[in-house]
Design a protein around this motif. Structure first.
Motif, PDB file in Angstrom:
ATOM      1  N   TYR A  19       0.825  -1.208   0.000  1.00  0.00           N
ATOM      2  CA  TYR A  19       0.000   0.000   0.000  1.00  0.00           C
ATOM      3  C   TYR A  19       0.855   1.251   0.000  1.00  0.00           C
ATOM      4  O   TYR A  19       2.031   1.213   0.374  1.00  0.00           O
ATOM      5  N   TRP A  20       0.290   2.323  -0.447  1.00  0.00           N
ATOM      6  CA  TRP A  20       0.836   3.654  -0.194  1.00  0.00           C
ATOM      7  C   TRP A  20      -0.317   4.646  -0.325  1.00  0.00           C
ATOM      8  O   TRP A  20      -1.305   4.369  -0.992  1.00  0.00           O
ATOM      9  N   ILE A  21      -0.155   5.795   0.285  1.00  0.00           N
ATOM     10  CA  ILE A  21      -1.181   6.834   0.184  1.00  0.00           C
ATOM     11  C   ILE A  21      -0.467   8.190   0.133  1.00  0.00           C
ATOM     12  O   ILE A  21       0.613   8.344   0.721  1.00  0.00           O
ATOM     13  N   TRP A  26      -1.892  11.241   5.013  1.00  0.00           N
ATOM     14  CA  TRP A  26      -1.235  10.475   6.077  1.00  0.00           C
ATOM     15  C   TRP A  26      -1.857  10.792   7.435  1.00  0.00           C
ATOM     16  O   TRP A  26      -2.361  11.899   7.657  1.00  0.00           O
ATOM     17  N   GLN A  28      -4.392   9.650   9.087  1.00  0.00           N
ATOM     18  CA  GLN A  28      -5.840   9.624   9.348  1.00  0.00           C
ATOM     19  C   GLN A  28      -6.358   8.192   9.496  1.00  0.00           C
ATOM     20  O   GLN A  28      -7.571   7.968   9.510  1.00  0.00           O
ATOM     21  N   GLY A  29      -5.429   7.238   9.529  1.00  0.00           N
ATOM     22  CA  GLY A  29      -5.849   5.838   9.683  1.00  0.00           C
ATOM     23  C   GLY A  29      -6.480   5.250   8.435  1.00  0.00           C
ATOM     24  O   GLY A  29      -7.132   4.202   8.504  1.00  0.00           O
ATOM     25  N   LEU A  30      -6.272   5.893   7.286  1.00  0.00           N
ATOM     26  CA  LEU A  30      -6.951   5.418   6.072  1.00  0.00           C
ATOM     27  C   LEU A  30      -6.375   4.095   5.563  1.00  0.00           C
ATOM     28  O   LEU A  30      -7.122   3.217   5.117  1.00  0.00           O
ATOM     29  N   ILE A  31      -5.041   3.952   5.634  1.00  0.00           N
ATOM     30  CA  ILE A  31      -4.452   2.684   5.171  1.00  0.00           C
ATOM     31  C   ILE A  31      -4.868   1.530   6.082  1.00  0.00           C
ATOM     32  O   ILE A  31      -5.336   0.498   5.588  1.00  0.00           O
ATOM     33  N   GLY A  54       5.047  -6.231   4.554  1.00  0.00           N
ATOM     34  CA  GLY A  54       6.446  -5.951   4.828  1.00  0.00           C
ATOM     35  C   GLY A  54       6.704  -4.461   4.835  1.00  0.00           C
ATOM     36  O   GLY A  54       5.922  -3.686   4.281  1.00  0.00           O
ATOM     37  N   TYR A  55       7.783  -4.081   5.495  1.00  0.00           N
ATOM     38  CA  TYR A  55       8.170  -2.661   5.496  1.00  0.00           C
ATOM     39  C   TYR A  55       9.690  -2.583   5.442  1.00  0.00           C
ATOM     40  O   TYR A  55      10.400  -3.431   5.985  1.00  0.00           O
ATOM     41  N   ASN A  59      11.071   2.424   8.102  1.00  0.00           N
ATOM     42  CA  ASN A  59       9.740   2.953   7.789  1.00  0.00           C
ATOM     43  C   ASN A  59       8.792   2.660   8.957  1.00  0.00           C
ATOM     44  O   ASN A  59       7.959   1.745   8.917  1.00  0.00           O
ATOM     45  N   LYS A  61       6.304   4.315  10.129  1.00  0.00           N
ATOM     46  CA  LYS A  61       4.869   4.539   9.886  1.00  0.00           C
ATOM     47  C   LYS A  61       4.215   3.282   9.314  1.00  0.00           C
ATOM     48  O   LYS A  61       3.134   2.885   9.717  1.00  0.00           O
ATOM     49  N   SER A  62       4.916   2.667   8.374  1.00  0.00           N
ATOM     50  CA  SER A  62       4.367   1.458   7.766  1.00  0.00           C
ATOM     51  C   SER A  62       4.361   0.305   8.767  1.00  0.00           C
ATOM     52  O   SER A  62       3.395  -0.468   8.839  1.00  0.00           O
ATOM     53  N   ARG A  64       3.990   0.575  11.906  1.00  0.00           N
ATOM     54  CA  ARG A  64       2.872   0.850  12.823  1.00  0.00           C
ATOM     55  C   ARG A  64       1.526   0.507  12.164  1.00  0.00           C
ATOM     56  O   ARG A  64       0.637  -0.057  12.812  1.00  0.00           O
ATOM     57  N   LYS A  68      -1.129  -2.205  13.698  1.00  0.00           N
ATOM     58  CA  LYS A  68      -2.526  -1.868  14.014  1.00  0.00           C
ATOM     59  C   LYS A  68      -3.511  -2.818  13.340  1.00  0.00           C
ATOM     60  O   LYS A  68      -4.646  -2.945  13.772  1.00  0.00           O
TER      61      LYS A  68
HETATM   62  C1  LIG Z   1       2.961   4.132   5.690  1.00  0.00           C
HETATM   63  C2  LIG Z   1       1.599   4.663   5.264  1.00  0.00           C
HETATM   64  C3  LIG Z   1       1.003   3.689   4.281  1.00  0.00           C
HETATM   65  C4  LIG Z   1       0.702   4.768   6.527  1.00  0.00           C
HETATM   66  O1  LIG Z   1      -0.636   5.085   6.137  1.00  0.00           O
HETATM   67  P1  LIG Z   1      -1.579   6.025   7.013  1.00  0.00           P
HETATM   68  O2  LIG Z   1      -2.958   5.971   6.429  1.00  0.00           O
HETATM   69  O3  LIG Z   1      -0.939   7.358   7.194  1.00  0.00           O
HETATM   70  O4  LIG Z   1      -1.569   5.227   8.410  1.00  0.00           O
HETATM   71  P2  LIG Z   1      -1.965   5.771   9.853  1.00  0.00           P
HETATM   72  O5  LIG Z   1      -2.777   7.002   9.741  1.00  0.00           O
HETATM   73  O6  LIG Z   1      -2.540   4.615  10.596  1.00  0.00           O
HETATM   74  O7  LIG Z   1      -0.558   6.128  10.504  1.00  0.00           O
HETATM   75  C5  LIG Z   1       0.337   5.090  10.889  1.00  0.00           C
HETATM   76  C6  LIG Z   1       1.373   5.640  11.841  1.00  0.00           C
HETATM   77  O8  LIG Z   1       2.221   6.524  11.127  1.00  0.00           O
HETATM   78  C7  LIG Z   1       2.587   7.636  11.960  1.00  0.00           C
HETATM   79  N1  LIG Z   1       2.211   8.842  11.213  1.00  0.00           N
HETATM   80  C8  LIG Z   1       1.246   8.971  10.286  1.00  0.00           C
HETATM   81  N2  LIG Z   1       1.254  10.192   9.754  1.00  0.00           N
HETATM   82  C9  LIG Z   1       2.241  10.854  10.348  1.00  0.00           C
HETATM   83  C10 LIG Z   1       2.773  12.166  10.217  1.00  0.00           C
HETATM   84  N3  LIG Z   1       2.252  13.026   9.349  1.00  0.00           N
HETATM   85  N4  LIG Z   1       3.802  12.512  11.009  1.00  0.00           N
HETATM   86  C11 LIG Z   1       4.343  11.632  11.885  1.00  0.00           C
HETATM   87  N5  LIG Z   1       3.878  10.374  12.042  1.00  0.00           N
HETATM   88  C12 LIG Z   1       2.858   9.999  11.286  1.00  0.00           C
HETATM   89  C13 LIG Z   1       1.899   7.439  13.276  1.00  0.00           C
HETATM   90  O9  LIG Z   1       2.833   6.837  14.159  1.00  0.00           O
HETATM   91  C14 LIG Z   1       0.789   6.445  12.981  1.00  0.00           C
HETATM   92  O10 LIG Z   1       0.550   5.568  14.060  1.00  0.00           O
HETATM   93  P3  LIG Z   1      -0.520   5.979  15.241  1.00  0.00           P
HETATM   94  O11 LIG Z   1      -1.865   6.059  14.588  1.00  0.00           O
HETATM   95  O12 LIG Z   1      -0.401   4.870  16.201  1.00  0.00           O
HETATM   96  O13 LIG Z   1      -0.099   7.309  15.782  1.00  0.00           O
HETATM   97  C15 LIG Z   1       1.718   6.043   4.580  1.00  0.00           C
HETATM   98  O14 LIG Z   1       2.438   6.892   5.447  1.00  0.00           O
HETATM   99  C16 LIG Z   1       2.410   5.989   3.205  1.00  0.00           C
HETATM  100  O15 LIG Z   1       1.760   5.735   2.186  1.00  0.00           O
HETATM  101  N6  LIG Z   1       3.729   6.251   3.198  1.00  0.00           N
HETATM  102  C17 LIG Z   1       4.505   6.268   1.946  1.00  0.00           C
HETATM  103  C18 LIG Z   1       4.555   4.946   1.229  1.00  0.00           C
HETATM  104  C19 LIG Z   1       4.945   3.816   2.124  1.00  0.00           C
HETATM  105  O16 LIG Z   1       5.809   3.940   2.979  1.00  0.00           O
HETATM  106  N7  LIG Z   1       4.279   2.687   1.901  1.00  0.00           N
HETATM  107  C20 LIG Z   1       4.519   1.484   2.673  1.00  0.00           C
HETATM  108  C21 LIG Z   1       5.422   0.585   1.968  1.00  0.00           C
HETATM  109  S1  LIG Z   1       5.690  -0.854   2.953  1.00  0.00           S
END
Ligand SMILES: CC(C)(COP(=O)(O)OP(=O)(O)OC[C@H]1O[C@@H](n2cnc3c(N)ncnc32)[C@H](O)[C@@H]1OP(=O)(O)O)[C@@H](O)C(=O)NCCC(=O)NCCS
Length: 117
Positions: A19-21, A26, A28-31, A54-55, A59, A61-62, A64, A68
């Motif tokens: 996934y990515w968004i 970012w 908002q818990g959307l992923i 995998g991450y 990474n 955020k991924s 985490r 979840k």
């Molecule tokens: C990793 C990713 C998919 C997470 O998606 P998301 O919808 O933002 O997920 P969440 O909202 O549940 O956030 C996950 C965690 O990231 C962290 N986080 C999210 N946005 C953040 C921001 N703007 N600043 C700091 N931390 C942040 C938090 O720790 C959060 O955990 P929490 O809810 O316990 O606080 C997204 O950040 C993304 O697409 N990143 C780029 C591509 C990527 O890394 N893809 C994954 C490849 S394995």
């Protein structure tokens, strides 16, 4: 990606989720929300036995997002060549089995909203 379409050589009874968004969305818990629905689809509709994710090292955020959704650490693949980015990366692989997911769902039913775990 199911079976041989996955990046990690899975049998037809298992799948891999990626996934990515975009940055504005970012945090908002959307992923996790989308992944939870994919998990439900995989285990309930497709009757898969295990899901993998995998991450890349660092990474958090991924990592985490996977925690979840109930994925837990399985193993690490060091220094893999990632064709898409023409880069060498270390990837931590996580897994969620059908049994683990069922137990998780039962717990959620008992304790209410367990999505924040
Ligand atoms: C990793 C990713 C998919 C997470 O998606 P998301 O919808 O933002 O997920 P969440 O909202 O549940 O956030 C996950 C965690 O990231 C962290 N986080 C999210 N946005 C953040 C921001 N703007 N600043 C700091 N931390 C942040 C938090 O720790 C959060 O955990 P929490 O809810 O316990 O606080 C997204 O950040 C993304 O697409 N990143 C780029 C591509 C990527 O890394 N893809 C994954 C490849 S394995």
């Amino acid at each position: 990606m199911i079976g041989e379409k996955s990046n990690i050589g899975l049998p037809d009874t298992e799948g891999e989720i990626g996934y990515w968004i975009g940055v504005p969305f970012w945090g908002q818990g959307l992923i996790p929300e989308a992944v939870r629905e994919l998990i439900r689809h995989a285990f309930v509709d497709l009757r898969l036995q295990s899901l993998w994710c995998g991450y890349f090292e660092g990474n958090e955020k991924s990592k985490r997002a996977q925690e979840k959704c109930g994925f837990t650490y399985h193993h690490t693949e060091k220094d893999i060549h990632w064709k898409l980015m023409n880069d060498i990366r270390t990837e931590h692989i996580t897994r969620l089995t059908r049994q683990e997911w069922k137990r998780r769902m039962e717990t959620r039913t008992l304790v209410g909203d367990g999505l924040k775990q």
